[in-house]
Write an enzyme that holds these catalytic residues in place. Structure first.
Site, PDB file in Angstrom:
ATOM      1  N   SER A 106      -3.961  -5.863   4.214  1.00 54.48           N
ATOM      2  CA  SER A 106      -4.208  -4.767   5.514  1.00 54.48           C
ATOM      3  C   SER A 106      -4.481  -4.824   6.145  1.00 54.48           C
ATOM      4  O   SER A 106      -4.940  -4.307   7.304  1.00 54.48           O
ATOM      5  CB  SER A 106      -5.467  -3.747   4.688  1.00 54.48           C
ATOM      6  N   HIS A 127       2.428  -2.643   6.628  1.00 54.41           N
ATOM      7  CA  HIS A 127       1.417  -2.493   5.761  1.00 54.41           C
ATOM      8  C   HIS A 127       1.690  -1.000   5.231  1.00 54.41           C
ATOM      9  O   HIS A 127       1.946   0.031   5.951  1.00 54.41           O
ATOM     10  CB  HIS A 127       0.450  -2.655   6.582  1.00 54.41           C
ATOM     11  N   GLU A 139       2.978   0.236   8.254  1.00 61.15           N
ATOM     12  CA  GLU A 139       3.057  -0.091  10.043  1.00 61.15           C
ATOM     13  C   GLU A 139       4.025  -1.763   9.572  1.00 61.15           C
ATOM     14  O   GLU A 139       3.324  -2.236   8.755  1.00 61.15           O
ATOM     15  CB  GLU A 139       1.110  -1.116   9.922  1.00 61.15           C
ATOM     16  N   ASN A 177      -6.692  -0.306  10.359  1.00 59.64           N
ATOM     17  CA  ASN A 177      -7.742  -0.110  10.124  1.00 59.64           C
ATOM     18  C   ASN A 177      -8.880  -0.786  10.823  1.00 59.64           C
ATOM     19  O   ASN A 177      -9.515  -1.177  10.526  1.00 59.64           O
ATOM     20  CB  ASN A 177      -7.146  -1.891   8.422  1.00 59.64           C
TER      21      ASN A 177
END
Length: 278
Positions: A106, A127, A139, A177
């Site tokens: 992450s 991700h 991602e 994130n």
């Protein structure tokens, strides 16, 4: 995350080897997938024969040796860098010459982790978002040494799963994130400073920002330990004080109140509906 990735990949016609710390745990992972697809059949989302075909494509394994046949190895362990490094080193011993190794991290820098793989040119960040079968985004994060061919192949793979792709540079937290975790962390600061209660904070985000879920409820869904791990990576990597973990978040993790997976976080999940814990 690992079972969600396995389910999604198998649903798109690919063979999957599902690994964990041992064969028993891997078999439990497949049982979790079976439970999930059985519910989909019960709701009329998929046909029974489709579910059966999906499950037939998932094979639990108890060691790294079978991975020598894989075109892609996806690490989806907890957000602890030492654990991930050990996986890369062990899986790297059997990585096929044409195969790619990817991390579902992450937030941890891809360039740094690539040093623990046998070939940084064939190492990349991939991700997924939870729950993987439902969320429409992946991602893709190439490291400094990642070859363009690797990025292209992984992007095609992600799109082949019916997902939209966001390409991110290898910066702390990547795109989502980097935006999300500071918001969650700030929501915990707001709660800890008694500016507002749990329900009002989440209601404010849902109605004032048009978010489908408030930040504290979302934190419970992600896992407060995972949230803390990610915000700590941002803080340690950048040394920017704006990423300093909220003290209340640290306390909840220390108490073992990790969210939905433990039955208690910012909400109590022991009843029919979540109830704020303070």
């Amino acid at each position: 995350m690992g079972t969600g990735i396995a389910q999604t990949v198998a649903a798109h016609g690919m063979q999957v080897m599902l690994a964990d710390i041992d064969l028993v745990t891997a078999q439990a992972g497949k049982a979790k997938i079976e439970s999930a697809v059985t519910k989909l059949v019960g709701r009329g989302k998929i046909e029974a024969d489709t579910a059966e075909a999906l499950l037939a494509k998932v094979t639990p394994i108890g060691d790294y040796a079978p991975m020598s046949e894989a075109d892609l190895i996806i690490e989806a362990a907890t957000e602890k860098e030492q654990i991930k490094q050990a996986i890369f080193e062990n899986a790297g011993k059997v990585l096929a010459p044409h195969a790619i190794m990817a991390s579902n991290t992450s937030s941890i820098p891809i360039t740094r982790m690539a040093n623990h793989s046998p070939d940084p040119e064939r190492f990349i960040g991939l991700h997924f978002f939870n729950p993987v079968p439902v969320m429409g985004l992946i991602e893709v994060i190439p490291g400094l040494a990642t070859a363009k061919d690797t990025t292209d192949r992984i992007t095609d793979f992600a799109k082949g799963l019916g997902k939209e792709v966001v390409l991110s540079q290898d910066e702390p937290g990547f795109v989502v994130n980097r935006i999300l975790l500071p918001m969650i962390n700030e929501a915990v600061f707001v709660l800890g400073q008694s500016t507002a209660g749990i329900e009002d904070i989440d209601k404010g985000a849902r109605l004032g920002l048009n978010h489908p879920m408030g930040p504290l409820q979302l934190a419970d869904f992600v896992g407060l330990d995972t949230c803390l791990d990610i915000i700590n990576v941002l803080y340690r990597t950048t040394r920017d004080t704006k990423y300093r973990p909220a003290p209340l978040l640290v306390k909840y993790v220390e108490a073992g109140w990790l969210g939905r997976k433990t039955g208690r976080g910012f909400y109590d999940y022991s009843g029919d509906a979540p109830v704020p814990t303070r």
